[in-house]
Write a protein that holds these residues in place. Structure first.
Motif, mmCIF file in Angstrom:
data_model
loop_
_atom_site.group_PDB
_atom_site.id
_atom_site.type_symbol
_atom_site.label_atom_id
_atom_site.label_comp_id
_atom_site.label_asym_id
_atom_site.label_seq_id
_atom_site.Cartn_x
_atom_site.Cartn_y
_atom_site.Cartn_z
ATOM 1 N N SER A 31 -32.246 -15.796 26.785
ATOM 2 C CA SER A 31 -32.035 -14.658 27.118
ATOM 3 C C SER A 31 -30.986 -14.216 28.511
ATOM 4 C CB SER A 31 -33.407 -13.656 27.320
ATOM 5 O OG SER A 31 -34.155 -14.087 28.232
ATOM 6 N N GLN A 35 -27.484 -12.834 28.553
ATOM 7 C CA GLN A 35 -27.044 -11.762 29.594
ATOM 8 C C GLN A 35 -25.944 -12.176 30.648
ATOM 9 O OE1 GLN A 35 -28.400 -8.662 29.139
ATOM 10 N NE2 GLN A 35 -27.438 -7.929 30.858
ATOM 11 N N GLY A 39 -23.657 -9.664 28.877
ATOM 12 C CA GLY A 39 -23.845 -8.560 29.312
ATOM 13 C C GLY A 39 -25.131 -8.155 28.586
ATOM 14 N N ASP A 40 -25.295 -6.650 28.379
ATOM 15 C CA ASP A 40 -26.438 -6.309 27.472
ATOM 16 C C ASP A 40 -26.346 -6.322 26.028
ATOM 17 O OD1 ASP A 40 -27.350 -5.016 29.918
ATOM 18 O OD2 ASP A 40 -26.666 -3.112 29.708
ATOM 19 N N VAL A 41 -27.408 -6.553 25.527
ATOM 20 C CA VAL A 41 -27.478 -6.915 23.933
ATOM 21 C C VAL A 41 -26.268 -5.883 23.456
ATOM 22 C CG1 VAL A 41 -29.152 -5.304 23.387
ATOM 23 C CG2 VAL A 41 -28.789 -7.203 21.940
ATOM 24 N N ASN A 42 -25.479 -6.437 22.525
ATOM 25 C CA ASN A 42 -24.366 -5.635 22.068
ATOM 26 C C ASN A 42 -24.392 -5.788 20.248
ATOM 27 O OD1 ASN A 42 -23.715 -8.194 21.577
ATOM 28 N ND2 ASN A 42 -21.810 -8.231 22.671
ATOM 29 N N TRP A 58 -33.432 -11.014 24.792
ATOM 30 C CA TRP A 58 -32.078 -10.549 25.442
ATOM 31 C C TRP A 58 -32.185 -9.245 25.851
ATOM 32 C CZ3 TRP A 58 -27.026 -10.852 22.354
ATOM 33 C CH2 TRP A 58 -25.904 -10.440 23.108
ATOM 34 N N SER A 59 -32.740 -8.215 24.636
ATOM 35 C CA SER A 59 -32.524 -6.805 25.083
ATOM 36 C C SER A 59 -33.567 -6.481 26.673
ATOM 37 C CB SER A 59 -33.096 -6.258 23.980
ATOM 38 O OG SER A 59 -33.324 -4.860 24.229
ATOM 39 N N ARG A 61 -33.442 -8.046 29.049
ATOM 40 C CA ARG A 61 -32.603 -8.287 30.115
ATOM 41 C C ARG A 61 -31.561 -7.160 30.576
ATOM 42 N NH1 ARG A 61 -35.186 -12.542 32.764
ATOM 43 N NH2 ARG A 61 -35.901 -13.977 31.057
ATOM 44 N N LYS A 62 -31.859 -6.002 29.824
ATOM 45 C CA LYS A 62 -30.698 -4.906 29.887
ATOM 46 C C LYS A 62 -30.597 -4.458 31.285
ATOM 47 C CE LYS A 62 -29.367 -0.513 27.752
ATOM 48 N NZ LYS A 62 -29.768 0.442 26.859
ATOM 49 N N GLY A 63 -29.244 -4.186 31.631
ATOM 50 C CA GLY A 63 -29.186 -3.675 33.254
ATOM 51 C C GLY A 63 -29.176 -4.818 34.046
#
Length: 85
Positions: A31, A35, A39-42, A58-59, A61-63
């Protein structure tokens, strides 16, 4: 050595560990790697068990900035290096 150079060196080392980290440790590294690089999960959440676990990690870790993800990845990998190398 720059942060990007350190991250590349450490991530290359992790790929060559002789022992596999636990699932939770692997998800943490995965993750942070995603990230740091993307970057943020896409992508939409997949339905498979393994793919969904990776997506959720991974999600989570958003931001987080790419630099922070790289620092945390390096720190974790260095902590676990002796255990898995």
């Amino acid at each position: 050595m720059s942060l990007d150079e350190q991250f590349k060196t450490v991530s290359d080392t992790v790929k060559n560990w002789s022992k596999k980290p636990s699932n939770d440790e692997n998800l943490a590294l995965y993750s942070l790697f995603k990230q740091a690089n993307f970057g943020d999960v896409n992508i939409p959440q997949p339905s498979g068990m393994v793919e969904s676990a990776k997506w959720k990690a991974w999600s989570g870790r958003k931001g987080m900035s790419a630099d922070e993800a790289k620092k945390q990845y390096i720190d974790l990998a260095n902590q676990w290096q002796a255990k898995y190398a």
